[in-house]
Design an enzyme around this catalytic site. Structure first.
Site, short mmCIF file in Angstrom:
data_model
loop_
_atom_site.label_atom_id
_atom_site.label_comp_id
_atom_site.label_asym_id
_atom_site.label_seq_id
_atom_site.Cartn_x
_atom_site.Cartn_y
_atom_site.Cartn_z
N GLU A 295 -1.83 -4.20 6.22
CA GLU A 295 -0.49 -3.64 6.20
C GLU A 295 -0.59 -2.17 6.59
O GLU A 295 -1.53 -1.47 6.20
CB GLU A 295 0.15 -3.76 4.81
CG GLU A 295 0.39 -5.20 4.40
CD GLU A 295 1.33 -5.33 3.19
OE1 GLU A 295 1.90 -4.33 2.74
OE2 GLU A 295 1.47 -6.48 2.72
N ASP B 35 6.34 -4.88 -3.82
CA ASP B 35 7.14 -3.84 -3.16
C ASP B 35 8.24 -3.35 -4.10
O ASP B 35 8.49 -2.14 -4.20
CB ASP B 35 7.80 -4.39 -1.89
CG ASP B 35 6.80 -4.65 -0.78
OD1 ASP B 35 5.69 -4.11 -0.84
OD2 ASP B 35 7.16 -5.41 0.14
ZN LIG Z 1 5.59 -5.31 1.38
#
Ligand SMILES: [Zn+2]
Length: 126
Positions: A21, A89
């Site tokens: 990521e 998140d």
């Molecule tokens: Zn994420």
């Protein structure tokens, strides 16, 4: 509001850093992103999570202040997923700015206020 060039810069970083990521700051003025500043992903599990490296984050925030810019968003990518926030998140969203998520598998980008998960329209201009 984000420019076409800034959007392209985020996609490029997301593709380059896959399968990890990517993460970075959107900085600008009056809520408009003028630049995407990449940050190192210091997560111990970078394929499924992101964590802006703390020293780089502080340095970027100082540079932003010195340049008279404001934080208008935080972006990261989901190399194998869609552009929707994960439970992590939501749990780790500390800032009151839109969180922009680039879903590489889906080829879509969305922005959210977190942890509410309220979607924010990402306006793209020239
Ligand atoms: Zn994420």
């Amino acid at each position: 509001m984000v420019s076409e060039a800034v959007l392209e810069a985020m996609w490029l970083q997301a593709r380059l850093e896959a399968p990890r990521e990517c993460v970075g700051l959107l900085v600008g003025r009056l809520g408009r992103a003028e630049a995407a500043w990449p940050l190192p992903n210091a997560s111990p599990r970078p394929e499924v999570a992101y964590e802006a490296e703390p020293r780089a984050l502080v340095a970027a925030l100082r540079r932003m202040d010195a340049a008279g810019l404001e934080l208008v968003g935080i972006y990261h990518s989901h190399p194998n997923g869609a552009a929707w926030p994960s439970p992590t998140d939501r749990a780790r969203a500390y800032w009151r700015v839109p969180y922009v998520i680039l879903g590489l598998a889906e080829g879509a980008v969305r922005a959210f206020m977190l942890p509410e998960e309220e979607e924010v329209t990402l306006l793209v201009d020239a």
